[in-house]
Scaffold this motif. Structure first.
Motif, PDB file in Angstrom:
ATOM      1  N   SER A   1      -0.287   0.195 -13.129  1.00 13.58           N
ATOM      2  CA  SER A   1      -1.428  -0.106 -12.258  1.00 13.58           C
ATOM      3  C   SER A   1      -1.503  -1.593 -11.925  1.00 13.58           C
ATOM      4  CB  SER A   1      -2.737   0.341 -12.912  1.00 13.58           C
ATOM      5  OG  SER A   1      -2.932  -0.327 -14.150  1.00 13.58           O
TER       6      SER A   1
ATOM      7  N   VAL B   1      -3.434  -1.828  -5.254  1.00  8.88           N
ATOM      8  CA  VAL B   1      -4.100  -1.308  -4.057  1.00  8.88           C
ATOM      9  C   VAL B   1      -3.250  -0.274  -3.335  1.00  8.88           C
ATOM     10  CG1 VAL B   1      -5.466  -3.397  -3.717  1.00  8.88           C
ATOM     11  CG2 VAL B   1      -3.223  -3.221  -2.623  1.00  8.88           C
TER      12      VAL B   1
ATOM     13  N   ASN C   1      -4.016   8.136  -2.714  1.00  7.95           N
ATOM     14  CA  ASN C   1      -4.293   9.450  -2.123  1.00  7.95           C
ATOM     15  C   ASN C   1      -3.043  10.319  -2.089  1.00  7.95           C
ATOM     16  OD1 ASN C   1      -2.900   8.726   0.384  1.00  7.95           O
ATOM     17  ND2 ASN C   1      -4.734   7.532   0.880  1.00  7.95           N
TER      18      ASN C   1
ATOM     19  N   THR D   1      -6.844   3.197  -8.183  1.00  6.73           N
ATOM     20  CA  THR D   1      -7.948   4.024  -7.700  1.00  6.73           C
ATOM     21  C   THR D   1      -7.875   4.374  -6.222  1.00  6.73           C
ATOM     22  OG1 THR D   1      -9.275   2.014  -7.397  1.00  6.73           O
ATOM     23  CG2 THR D   1      -9.519   3.189  -9.480  1.00  6.73           C
ATOM     24  N   PHE D   2      -7.029   3.674  -5.444  1.00  3.98           N
ATOM     25  CA  PHE D   2      -6.917   3.968  -4.015  1.00  3.98           C
ATOM     26  C   PHE D   2      -5.866   5.034  -3.718  1.00  3.98           C
ATOM     27  CE2 PHE D   2      -8.623  -0.370  -4.117  1.00  3.98           C
ATOM     28  CZ  PHE D   2      -9.719  -0.231  -3.281  1.00  3.98           C
TER      29      PHE D   2
ATOM     30  N   LEU E   1      -8.958  10.273 -10.182  1.00  7.41           N
ATOM     31  CA  LEU E   1      -8.511   9.720  -8.899  1.00  7.41           C
ATOM     32  C   LEU E   1      -9.181  10.494  -7.768  1.00  7.41           C
ATOM     33  CD1 LEU E   1      -4.722   9.193  -9.741  1.00  7.41           C
ATOM     34  CD2 LEU E   1      -6.446   7.412  -9.394  1.00  7.41           C
TER      35      LEU E   1
ATOM     36  N   THR F   1       0.807  -1.222   0.000  1.00  5.62           N
ATOM     37  CA  THR F   1       0.000   0.000   0.000  1.00  5.62           C
ATOM     38  C   THR F   1       0.841   1.273   0.000  1.00  5.62           C
ATOM     39  OG1 THR F   1      -0.171   0.121   2.422  1.00  5.62           O
ATOM     40  CG2 THR F   1      -1.854  -1.165   1.253  1.00  5.62           C
TER      41      THR F   1
ATOM     42  N   THR G   1      -1.769   3.122  -1.940  1.00  2.00           N
ATOM     43  CA  THR G   1      -2.363   4.416  -1.572  1.00  2.00           C
ATOM     44  C   THR G   1      -1.339   5.537  -1.611  1.00  2.00           C
ATOM     45  OG1 THR G   1      -1.958   4.074   0.800  1.00  2.00           O
ATOM     46  CG2 THR G   1      -4.066   3.291  -0.096  1.00  2.00           C
TER      47      THR G   1
ATOM     48  N   ARG H   1      -9.697   9.950  -4.654  1.00  2.00           N
ATOM     49  CA  ARG H   1      -9.107   9.968  -3.310  1.00  2.00           C
ATOM     50  C   ARG H   1      -7.840  10.825  -3.246  1.00  2.00           C
ATOM     51  NH1 ARG H   1     -10.608   4.985  -0.329  1.00  2.00           N
ATOM     52  NH2 ARG H   1     -12.093   3.802  -1.589  1.00  2.00           N
TER      53      ARG H   1
END
Length: 217
Positions: A122, A127, A153, A150-151, A173, A104, A129, A175
């Motif tokens: 990707s 997953v 941030n 997509t996760f 995106l 992550t 972040t 987040r």
């Protein structure tokens, strides 16, 4: 008949348990292979990854003691983060990352990596972040498919040598709240981002970027 039913339930539960344990073992081995491949693919002139020894694979969680590595649980070889900022590492983006499927957080900032990012990045870290590749010498275009993580941030790509335009899909995106591509060689329109924390400083010192938040109106 009752004995048969009890046996069937016991056998079914045992089979499920064996499949679960097998799945966990495979996942743990994949993470071990991830770090082993990563180490083999990067240049480490200062020997900072010398502590990454793979001879004790019978001890659960042994990779969790590696420098710069954090696991989800100390007794389980599932990598949560790889944080190697300022280690003096070099080479191209290490493809071994794709074997760390539960990763992550990836921080390779302030190193000497170069070359393009994989177009299918990707698939490497689905997953993730936090992705920090700042202060390297990555070049080429920023892959469009990075918007499929997509996760995300946090995406830090500043102080590299990226060229071309920013993929408009980055605005998808939802987040994303920490972002910078400053100090690159980018041009063209800036995608529309939702986060108010993405300001003009995120795009400073590029060739010819245009649009909000660099201009008003």
């Amino acid at each position: 008949m009752m004995v048969c039913k009890v046996f069937a339930i016991f056998f079914g539960n045992s089979l499920c348990l064996l499949l679960l344990l097998s799945s966990l073992a495979d996942a743990n081995q994949a993470n071990i292979d991830c770090l082993k491949t990563f180490k083999s693919q990067v240049e480490d002139p200062n020997g900072y990854l010398s502590s990454w020894e793979f001879g004790n694979q019978t001890a659960q969680g042994f990779i969790c003691k590696f420098s710069g590595v954090t696991c989800w649980h100390d007794d389980e070889d599932r990598v949560f983060s790889i944080m190697l900022s300022g280690y003096g590492l070099g080479g191209v983006f290490p493809q071994g990352i794709k074997l760390c499927s539960d990763l992550t957080h990836l921080d390779l900032s302030r190193n000497n990596f170069s070359g393009p990012l994989p177009s299918y990045i990707s698939l490497y870290s689905p997953v993730i972040t936090t992705l920090d590749l700042s202060y390297n010498s990555f070049s080429g275009e920023i892959p469009m498919l990075i918007s499929n993580i997509t996760f995300l941030n946090t995406l830090q790509l500043h102080h590299n040598q990226f060229t071309g335009t920013l993929p408009p899909q980055l605005g998808q995106l939802r987040r994303l709240n920490t972002f910078s591509v400053a100090d690159n060689r980018l041009e063209g329109p800036i995608p529309k981002f939702n986060s108010a924390s993405i300001t003009s400083e995120s795009f400073a010192n590029n060739l010819n970027l245009c649009g909000k938040p660099l201009v008003s109106g």
